[in-house]
Design a protein around this motif. Structure first.
Motif, PDB file in Angstrom:
ATOM      1  N   UNK A   1     -19.939 -29.315   4.461  1.00 40.45           N
ATOM      2  CA  UNK A   1     -20.049 -29.155   5.905  1.00 40.45           C
ATOM      3  C   UNK A   1     -18.741 -28.777   6.563  1.00 40.45           C
ATOM      4  N   UNK A   2     -17.637 -28.869   5.825  1.00 41.55           N
ATOM      5  CA  UNK A   2     -16.337 -28.505   6.386  1.00 41.55           C
ATOM      6  C   UNK A   2     -16.157 -26.992   6.419  1.00 41.55           C
ATOM      7  N   UNK A   3     -15.083 -26.569   7.066  1.00 44.46           N
ATOM      8  CA  UNK A   3     -14.767 -25.140   7.134  1.00 44.46           C
ATOM      9  C   UNK A   3     -13.363 -24.951   6.579  1.00 44.46           C
TER      10      UNK A   3
ATOM     11  N   UNK B   1     -10.278 -22.636   6.381  1.00 45.96           N
ATOM     12  CA  UNK B   1      -9.682 -21.487   7.066  1.00 45.96           C
ATOM     13  C   UNK B   1      -8.531 -20.936   6.229  1.00 45.96           C
TER      14      UNK B   1
ATOM     15  N   UNK C   1     -15.816 -11.564  15.188  1.00 48.69           N
ATOM     16  CA  UNK C   1     -16.230 -12.266  13.972  1.00 48.69           C
ATOM     17  C   UNK C   1     -17.111 -11.331  13.158  1.00 48.69           C
TER      18      UNK C   1
ATOM     19  N   UNK D   1     -22.075 -17.958   5.090  1.00 48.14           N
ATOM     20  CA  UNK D   1     -21.148 -18.824   4.358  1.00 48.14           C
ATOM     21  C   UNK D   1     -19.712 -18.528   4.762  1.00 48.14           C
ATOM     22  N   UNK D   2     -19.456 -17.261   5.020  1.00 51.36           N
ATOM     23  CA  UNK D   2     -18.094 -16.821   5.258  1.00 51.36           C
ATOM     24  C   UNK D   2     -18.068 -15.902   6.476  1.00 51.36           C
ATOM     25  N   UNK D   3     -16.997 -15.992   7.232  1.00 54.21           N
ATOM     26  CA  UNK D   3     -16.876 -15.139   8.413  1.00 54.21           C
ATOM     27  C   UNK D   3     -15.427 -14.697   8.552  1.00 54.21           C
TER      28      UNK D   3
ATOM     29  N   UNK E   1     -18.695 -29.797  11.878  1.00 51.87           N
ATOM     30  CA  UNK E   1     -17.287 -29.404  11.932  1.00 51.87           C
ATOM     31  C   UNK E   1     -17.154 -28.063  12.650  1.00 51.87           C
TER      32      UNK E   1
ATOM     33  N   UNK F   1     -18.400 -21.638  13.840  1.00 51.65           N
ATOM     34  CA  UNK F   1     -18.402 -20.847  12.613  1.00 51.65           C
ATOM     35  C   UNK F   1     -19.339 -19.635  12.693  1.00 51.65           C
TER      36      UNK F   1
ATOM     37  N   UNK G   1     -13.043 -17.767   7.580  1.00 54.83           N
ATOM     38  CA  UNK G   1     -13.574 -19.130   7.580  1.00 54.83           C
ATOM     39  C   UNK G   1     -14.678 -19.213   6.526  1.00 54.83           C
ATOM     40  N   UNK G   2     -14.524 -20.129   5.593  1.00 56.48           N
ATOM     41  CA  UNK G   2     -15.557 -20.345   4.580  1.00 56.48           C
ATOM     42  C   UNK G   2     -16.203 -21.702   4.801  1.00 56.48           C
ATOM     43  N   UNK G   3     -17.505 -21.690   4.911  1.00 53.07           N
ATOM     44  CA  UNK G   3     -18.239 -22.935   5.114  1.00 53.07           C
ATOM     45  C   UNK G   3     -18.382 -23.624   3.760  1.00 53.07           C
TER      46      UNK G   3
ATOM     47  N   UNK H   1     -12.410 -13.064  10.739  1.00 53.31           N
ATOM     48  CA  UNK H   1     -11.962 -12.952  12.122  1.00 53.31           C
ATOM     49  C   UNK H   1     -11.015 -11.754  12.173  1.00 53.31           C
TER      50      UNK H   1
ATOM     51  N   UNK I   1      -7.546 -11.029  10.425  1.00 56.86           N
ATOM     52  CA  UNK I   1      -6.571 -12.082  10.713  1.00 56.86           C
ATOM     53  C   UNK I   1      -6.788 -13.303   9.828  1.00 56.86           C
ATOM     54  N   UNK I   2      -8.004 -13.812   9.845  1.00 62.50           N
ATOM     55  CA  UNK I   2      -8.278 -14.977   9.016  1.00 62.50           C
ATOM     56  C   UNK I   2      -9.748 -15.041   8.634  1.00 62.50           C
TER      57      UNK I   2
ATOM     58  N   UNK J   1     -19.404 -12.117  10.248  1.00 62.15           N
ATOM     59  CA  UNK J   1     -19.959 -13.069   9.285  1.00 62.15           C
ATOM     60  C   UNK J   1     -20.727 -12.354   8.187  1.00 62.15           C
TER      61      UNK J   1
ATOM     62  N   UNK K   1      -9.569 -27.640  11.327  1.00 59.76           N
ATOM     63  CA  UNK K   1     -10.912 -28.230  11.253  1.00 59.76           C
ATOM     64  C   UNK K   1     -10.998 -29.450  12.161  1.00 59.76           C
TER      65      UNK K   1
END
Lengths: 373, 278
Positions: free
Chosen positions: A103-105, A107, A283, A290-292, B93, B52, A97-99, A294, A94-95, A285, B10
């Protein structure tokens, strides 16, 4: 045949041309083939791969292939595979998430990367099941984009069913054996060819390329008789279409316990059911985190995890899980979607390892036993 | 065509508050300005909160809906995701999808006496409704808040209870079933104290949340007190994975709790609540 244009005749020798026309129009093709002792939908290279001269014998908990004399290609009832895995695959990303280093994610959505797909040999029950899945995943107020993308990629070539199995009951659910709408192209197999008609522009385009002649009236009559036979030969029928009044207030009926004594809670029925839509979200990961990804994965209301709440399943007993499945399918579905969740394909009966028969079990509620009420 | 929410947004943790030993509140700010601008919720709705690489969990929104900058979630650390979220600190986050579901009937509640009955961390879904009422205090009648906890250490939001108690015409009844000193409030279960509420039962509207057994008992006692059953509303919990009515996990009877609820009228769900394992 149904209410479309008068059908044309596609000689058996020209069936390969249909396949070629589909490829020329940009479609990958899949069709029924013998695999692992069953008839399954697989990538179709040639009409020679179709299940020539094969029939099936189905009964509760049993599926066997047999050879038949007639040499037809579609002289069998559905195997375990329906359209479901094509529109709602067992695993769908589905999607992701990359960290980020900040520090942000980040999507991002996955989009299914799929070519237009022509499915040869769809049955009426599965077409009806797909329409029911549409009503769930493509609700007017909210649509599932992954489902939609896969759904729109399909060109559906149905073949009317002239060989229902002993587990089939589509006549009673009003979903077969003839396909009346929702297809692009419709075939009816005769001994030396097919009646063919189109219901959509996409289907019509393919049909016109084949440059066929109208079918003889005698062929149309023959097809009609075969369909009437296929409709009446079915050995079982659901008691009613809408079980809401029958199941109402029967939550603690001892019948549920009697079914649960046989049910293994394996979830085979939900896996083969063409309308079971439950899925869990998982999930995946990477090791570095670093990446997960979904992903949604088929799930079954027969598992303890399905109803897990605060570390405990709401439905602890198999009795409660079978009740959830059957009452949702035959009763709750009417509240949710205005129709039954069962299309009479009989797969849950055939592929149940202990042969629990939805038709017989639901009928037991329709005819109250003495002392139960 | 309206697509489902798809990917999470986020959200940065602006503040983290420890409410009790295992309960904490995250104050969150959506990082994307457009998303922050567009985000609107109603009291009683929830978000899918994403940690995450670990997963998502459905958590009700406890902030004041008029605060357009911050979203609060009060969370009990009990599972894999919530224990992970517990480790998060200011500046970290996480992801949010939402808001989802049907919230409390705040329009219907206008002008009426309000009864709020909660158990344990169950009080989270009513907090934003209380903020809504507090902000428009003169539009509502008397307010009775009955909160039951098992033990003193389970009581969260003591400062909020103190603040709510200062609201006009507001009565607070705190109860514990395992009393320990110093506990200035009541003992026993919440249902033992509903008769003490200073409200007009004929016009009152009730918001219930907490364990199902408590809600069932409370609904019975409330009706004995003369409150009409159609004036009782409750917030349900079920396993939720998509939050948008697709995954099928939260079904109870014909309802998808995530979209038909989580707030239900008692008359919609009373028969279902009476069935074990439904």
């Amino acid at each position: 045949m149904g209410n479309g244009d008068d059908p044309q005749f596609l000689p058996l020798t020209q069936l390969e041309r249909l396949l070629r026309s589909l490829r020329d129009a940009g479609y990958d093709c899949i069709g029924p083939q013998l695999k692992d002792g069953a008839i399954l939908y697989q990538s179709l290279e040639s009409i020679h791969d179709l299940p020539h001269g094969l029939s099936d014998l189905q009964s509760p908990g049993s599926y066997r292939l047999t050879e038949n004399q007639g040499g037809r290609l579609f002289d069998w009832a559905n195997g375990p595979s329906s359209l479901k895995p094509l529109i709602f695959p067992p695993h769908e990303n589905l999607w992701r998430a990359n960290k980020g280093s900040d520090g942000g994610i980040e999507f991002s959505s996955y989009t299914p990367d799929i070519a237009p797909l022509a499915v040869l040999g769809v049955r009426a029950c599965d077409l009806a099941a797909m329409e029911r899945m549409d009503h769930h995943f493509l609700r007017p107020e909210k649509q599932d984009p992954w489902y939609r993308k896969r759904r729109e990629s399909l060109l559906l070539i149905v073949v009317n069913c002239s060989h229902p199995s002993d587990n089939c009951f589509c006549t009673s659910t009003g979903t077969g054996p003839e396909s009346r709408s929702g297809y692009d192209l419709r075939l009816h197999e005769l001994d030396d060819g097919f009646l063919i008609d189109a219901a959509t522009d996409r289907g019509e385009e393919i049909l016109q390329k084949l440059e066929l002649s109208p079918a003889a009236q005698q062929m149309v009559e023959e097809a009609k008789e075969e369909l009437e036979r296929a409709a009446t030969v079915q050995g079982q029928a659901v008691a009613v279409d809408d079980f809401r009044p029958i199941f109402s207030g029967r939550e603690d009926d001892p019948i549920w316990e009697r079914i649960a004594e046989r049910c293994l809670g394996c979830g085979n029925c939900t896996a083969v059911c063409p309308t079971c839509f439950c899925h869990r979200e998982e999930k995946i990961p990477t090791l570095s985190l670093d990446s997960s990804t979904h992903q949604r994965v088929w799930d079954s209301c027969f598992t303890a995890e399905h109803s897990m709440l605060h570390g405990q399943p709401v439905r602890r007993e198999i009795r409660e899980r079978y009740r959830q499945w059957l009452t949702h399918k035959l009763a709750g579905w009417h509240d949710q979607f205005g129709e039954s969740g069962c299309v009479g394909c009989g797969r849950c009966i055939t592929w149940c390892p202990v042969g629990i028969n939805l038709v017989a079990e639901s009928a037991a509620f329709a005819v109250p036993e003495e002392g139960v009420e | 065509m309206v697509s489902r929410s798809g990917v999470p947004m986020e959200a940065e943790i602006v503040e983290r508050l420890q409410e009790s030993e295992s309960v904490f509140t995250l104050r969150l700010r959506l990082l994307d300005e457009q998303q922050r601008h567009n985000y609107r919720f109603e009291p009683g709705q929830f978000n899918m909160v994403y940690l995450h690489g670990v997963g998502e969990v459905a958590i009700s929104i406890v902030s004041d809906e008029s605060n357009r900058h911050l979203l609060n979630h009060t969370i009990r650390a009990v599972g894999r995701v919530t224990r992970g979220l517990e480790q998060m600190q200011k500046g970290d986050v996480i992801g949010l999808r939402g808001p989802f579901g049907r919230g409390w009937p705040m329009e219907q509640a206008r002008g009426r006496d309000i009864v709020i009955i909660t158990g344990g961390v169950g009080c989270a879904p009513v907090v934003s409704a209380l903020a809504h009422i507090n902000r428009r205090r003169k539009h509502f009648g008397r307010v009775a808040i009955v909160e039951g906890v098992r033990h003193r250490r389970d009581l969260i939001y003591p400062d909020r209870f103190a603040r709510w108690q200062r609201m006009d015409d507001t009565q607070i009844l705190l109860c514990t079933s395992e009393p320990s000193a110093p506990w200035p409030w009541h003992t026993d279960r919440v249902t033992e104290h509903l008769g003490k509420m200073d409200i007009d039962p004929s016009g009152a509207l009730v918001l219930l949340c907490g364990p199902e057994g408590m809600m069932i008992s409370a609904a019975r006692v409330l009706q004995e007190l003369g409150i009409d059953e159609s004036s009782i509303w409750l917030s349900m919990e079920r396993n939720m994975q998509c939050g948008e009515g697709f995954c099928g996990h939260c079904q109870i009877g014909s309802y998808f709790v995530c979209r038909d609820g989580p707030v239900f009228n008692w008359t919609e769900i009373r028969e279902l609540l009476a069935v074990k394992g439904i």
